[in-house]
Design a protein around this motif. Structure first.
Motif, PDB file in Angstrom:
ATOM      1  N   PRO A  93       0.901  -1.339   0.108  1.00 45.75           N
ATOM      2  CA  PRO A  93       0.052   0.150  -0.015  1.00 45.75           C
ATOM      3  C   PRO A  93       0.885   1.057  -0.071  1.00 45.75           C
ATOM      4  O   PRO A  93       1.713   1.225   0.730  1.00 45.75           O
ATOM      5  N   GLY A  94       0.464   2.169  -0.866  1.00 49.43           N
ATOM      6  CA  GLY A  94       1.474   3.356  -0.861  1.00 49.43           C
ATOM      7  C   GLY A  94       2.140   3.341  -1.915  1.00 49.43           C
ATOM      8  O   GLY A  94       2.772   4.334  -2.339  1.00 49.43           O
ATOM      9  N   ASN A  95       2.432   2.248  -2.619  1.00 52.19           N
ATOM     10  CA  ASN A  95       3.382   2.326  -3.953  1.00 52.19           C
ATOM     11  C   ASN A  95       2.725   2.918  -5.037  1.00 52.19           C
ATOM     12  O   ASN A  95       1.431   2.386  -5.180  1.00 52.19           O
ATOM     13  N   VAL A  96       3.384   3.772  -5.770  1.00 50.87           N
ATOM     14  CA  VAL A  96       2.578   4.417  -6.888  1.00 50.87           C
ATOM     15  C   VAL A  96       3.522   4.092  -8.127  1.00 50.87           C
ATOM     16  O   VAL A  96       4.930   3.800  -7.795  1.00 50.87           O
ATOM     17  N   HIS A  97       3.035   4.140  -9.196  1.00 51.17           N
ATOM     18  CA  HIS A  97       3.802   3.962 -10.475  1.00 51.17           C
ATOM     19  C   HIS A  97       3.594   5.120 -11.279  1.00 51.17           C
ATOM     20  O   HIS A  97       2.457   5.648 -11.566  1.00 51.17           O
ATOM     21  N   LEU A  98       4.580   5.521 -12.383  1.00 50.85           N
ATOM     22  CA  LEU A  98       4.490   6.464 -13.401  1.00 50.85           C
ATOM     23  C   LEU A  98       4.437   5.679 -14.459  1.00 50.85           C
ATOM     24  O   LEU A  98       5.194   4.861 -14.908  1.00 50.85           O
ATOM     25  N   CYS A  99       3.300   5.761 -15.431  1.00 44.04           N
ATOM     26  CA  CYS A  99       3.044   4.662 -16.605  1.00 44.04           C
ATOM     27  C   CYS A  99       3.138   5.776 -17.865  1.00 44.04           C
ATOM     28  O   CYS A  99       2.486   7.085 -17.770  1.00 44.04           O
ATOM     29  N   LEU A 100       4.107   5.862 -18.630  1.00 48.81           N
ATOM     30  CA  LEU A 100       4.181   6.566 -19.952  1.00 48.81           C
ATOM     31  C   LEU A 100       3.521   5.632 -20.916  1.00 48.81           C
ATOM     32  O   LEU A 100       3.862   4.526 -21.105  1.00 48.81           O
ATOM     33  N   THR A 101       2.834   6.431 -21.885  1.00 45.86           N
ATOM     34  CA  THR A 101       2.477   5.732 -23.183  1.00 45.86           C
ATOM     35  C   THR A 101       3.684   5.795 -24.048  1.00 45.86           C
ATOM     36  O   THR A 101       4.392   6.827 -24.195  1.00 45.86           O
ATOM     37  N   GLY A 135      -4.154  -6.569 -26.791  1.00 45.59           N
ATOM     38  CA  GLY A 135      -3.640  -6.504 -27.828  1.00 45.59           C
ATOM     39  C   GLY A 135      -2.392  -5.199 -27.502  1.00 45.59           C
ATOM     40  O   GLY A 135      -1.510  -5.113 -28.450  1.00 45.59           O
ATOM     41  N   ALA A 136      -2.454  -4.648 -26.576  1.00 42.75           N
ATOM     42  CA  ALA A 136      -1.527  -3.719 -26.100  1.00 42.75           C
ATOM     43  C   ALA A 136      -0.411  -4.373 -25.408  1.00 42.75           C
ATOM     44  O   ALA A 136      -0.575  -5.694 -25.341  1.00 42.75           O
ATOM     45  N   ARG A 137       0.889  -3.719 -25.049  1.00 45.12           N
ATOM     46  CA  ARG A 137       1.890  -4.336 -24.489  1.00 45.12           C
ATOM     47  C   ARG A 137       2.143  -3.287 -23.472  1.00 45.12           C
ATOM     48  O   ARG A 137       1.974  -2.241 -23.324  1.00 45.12           O
ATOM     49  N   ALA A 138       2.833  -3.975 -22.193  1.00 52.62           N
ATOM     50  CA  ALA A 138       3.251  -3.443 -21.017  1.00 52.62           C
ATOM     51  C   ALA A 138       4.410  -3.800 -20.197  1.00 52.62           C
ATOM     52  O   ALA A 138       4.758  -5.144 -20.555  1.00 52.62           O
ATOM     53  N   ALA A 139       5.207  -3.062 -19.832  1.00 52.78           N
ATOM     54  CA  ALA A 139       6.351  -3.461 -18.730  1.00 52.78           C
ATOM     55  C   ALA A 139       6.325  -2.585 -17.624  1.00 52.78           C
ATOM     56  O   ALA A 139       6.236  -1.350 -17.603  1.00 52.78           O
ATOM     57  N   TYR A 140       6.904  -3.310 -16.646  1.00 47.05           N
ATOM     58  CA  TYR A 140       7.163  -2.722 -15.304  1.00 47.05           C
ATOM     59  C   TYR A 140       8.574  -2.721 -15.225  1.00 47.05           C
ATOM     60  O   TYR A 140       9.285  -3.881 -15.623  1.00 47.05           O
ATOM     61  N   LEU A 141       9.217  -1.851 -14.657  1.00 45.34           N
ATOM     62  CA  LEU A 141      10.689  -1.697 -14.323  1.00 45.34           C
ATOM     63  C   LEU A 141      10.899  -0.683 -13.037  1.00 45.34           C
ATOM     64  O   LEU A 141       9.790  -0.179 -12.741  1.00 45.34           O
ATOM     65  N   ARG A 142      11.953  -1.141 -12.204  1.00 43.13           N
ATOM     66  CA  ARG A 142      12.168  -0.436 -11.084  1.00 43.13           C
ATOM     67  C   ARG A 142      13.420   0.625 -11.434  1.00 43.13           C
ATOM     68  O   ARG A 142      14.373   0.094 -12.241  1.00 43.13           O
ATOM     69  N   VAL A 143      13.312   1.947 -11.225  1.00 42.56           N
ATOM     70  CA  VAL A 143      14.187   2.674 -11.376  1.00 42.56           C
ATOM     71  C   VAL A 143      14.593   3.385 -10.141  1.00 42.56           C
ATOM     72  O   VAL A 143      14.671   2.451  -8.935  1.00 42.56           O
ATOM     73  N   ASP A 145      15.647   4.164  -6.445  1.00 37.78           N
ATOM     74  CA  ASP A 145      14.799   4.480  -5.207  1.00 37.78           C
ATOM     75  C   ASP A 145      13.718   3.524  -5.167  1.00 37.78           C
ATOM     76  O   ASP A 145      12.878   3.553  -4.485  1.00 37.78           O
ATOM     77  N   GLY A 146      13.782   2.468  -6.091  1.00 39.67           N
ATOM     78  CA  GLY A 146      12.864   1.333  -6.029  1.00 39.67           C
ATOM     79  C   GLY A 146      11.436   1.905  -6.754  1.00 39.67           C
ATOM     80  O   GLY A 146      10.294   1.191  -6.583  1.00 39.67           O
ATOM     81  N   ILE A 147      11.420   3.063  -7.493  1.00 35.63           N
ATOM     82  CA  ILE A 147      10.105   3.592  -8.116  1.00 35.63           C
ATOM     83  C   ILE A 147       9.761   2.770  -9.341  1.00 35.63           C
ATOM     84  O   ILE A 147      10.856   2.393  -9.999  1.00 35.63           O
ATOM     85  N   THR A 148       8.461   2.423  -9.482  1.00 33.82           N
ATOM     86  CA  THR A 148       8.206   1.882 -10.380  1.00 33.82           C
ATOM     87  C   THR A 148       7.969   2.767 -11.877  1.00 33.82           C
ATOM     88  O   THR A 148       7.036   3.456 -11.626  1.00 33.82           O
ATOM     89  N   LEU A 149       8.115   2.073 -12.911  1.00 33.46           N
ATOM     90  CA  LEU A 149       7.957   2.865 -14.066  1.00 33.46           C
ATOM     91  C   LEU A 149       7.335   1.788 -15.045  1.00 33.46           C
ATOM     92  O   LEU A 149       7.848   0.566 -15.239  1.00 33.46           O
ATOM     93  N   GLU A 150       6.266   2.254 -15.444  1.00 32.00           N
ATOM     94  CA  GLU A 150       5.473   1.306 -16.442  1.00 32.00           C
ATOM     95  C   GLU A 150       5.560   1.983 -17.861  1.00 32.00           C
ATOM     96  O   GLU A 150       5.526   3.192 -18.175  1.00 32.00           O
ATOM     97  N   PHE A 151       5.468   1.058 -18.956  1.00 31.05           N
ATOM     98  CA  PHE A 151       5.454   1.684 -20.047  1.00 31.05           C
ATOM     99  C   PHE A 151       4.004   0.816 -20.675  1.00 31.05           C
ATOM    100  O   PHE A 151       3.966  -0.315 -20.395  1.00 31.05           O
ATOM    101  N   PHE A 152       3.406   1.644 -21.507  1.00 25.68           N
ATOM    102  CA  PHE A 152       1.915   1.119 -22.160  1.00 25.68           C
ATOM    103  C   PHE A 152       2.081   1.608 -23.586  1.00 25.68           C
ATOM    104  O   PHE A 152       2.075   2.416 -23.867  1.00 25.68           O
TER     105      PHE A 152
END
Length: 162
Positions: A93-101, A135-143, A145-152
């Motif tokens: 709880p409290g974990n937030v991610h940034l998702c970039l198209t 039909g979309a594609r997605a990926a999670y990565l850690r950058v 400080d453990g921050i989650t970055l998602e690609f969509f």
């Protein structure tokens, strides 16, 4: 004053803020990944700020980087003792991610890895096989400080039947 049940009057996204352990380390990822330098680096220490963020008298080293689409990423290095790294597990709880198209999730994934990101799935983006994003594609990565970055990567547009 708003009444109960009334919707907020939000009109858009202003910025995404991330607390970081080391501003320079965070910039070492974001600047080469986004391909732009920080628009502004500064020290934030105005009297209102401590009241605003709940740390009276705080000093924050900060940088602002332009994100695709016209928004801003705000990196904040609070100059306070006893900062603690939160666990980087997405389910916490409290974990937030940034998702970039992105136009190509595999290319963005590789660029992020080359800039120091840690992949969640070692082979790269996954195909979304159901729901409204099938039909979309997605990926999670850690950058940093453990921050989650998602690609969509949106699904290819289908031509309408005649």
């Amino acid at each position: 004053m708003a009444t109960a049940g009334e919707a907020a009057s939000a009109t858009g996204l202003h910025h995404v803020g991330m607390s970081v352990a080391d501003l320079d380390a965070a910039l070492a990822f974001w600047e080469p990944f986004l391909g732009v330098p920080a628009r502004w680096r500064t020290v934030l220490d105005r009297p209102y700020l401590g009241r605003h963020v709940g740390y009276p008298g705080v000093t924050i080293r900060a940088a602002f980087i332009d994100l695709p689409g016209g928004n801003t990423l705000e990196l904040l290095d609070y100059q306070v003792p006893d900062k603690e790294q939160i666990p980087d597990l997405t389910a916490n709880p409290g974990n937030v991610h940034l998702c970039l198209t992105v136009a190509d999730a595999a290319t963005a994934w590789q660029k992020a890895v080359d800039c120091g990101a840690r992949p969640i799935v070692p082979e790269g983006p996954v195909d979304i096989d159901g729901g409204p994003n099938a039909g979309a594609r997605a990926a999670y990565l850690r950058v940093h400080d453990g921050i989650t970055l998602e690609f969509f990567q949106p699904a290819p547009k289908r031509e309408a039947a005649a």
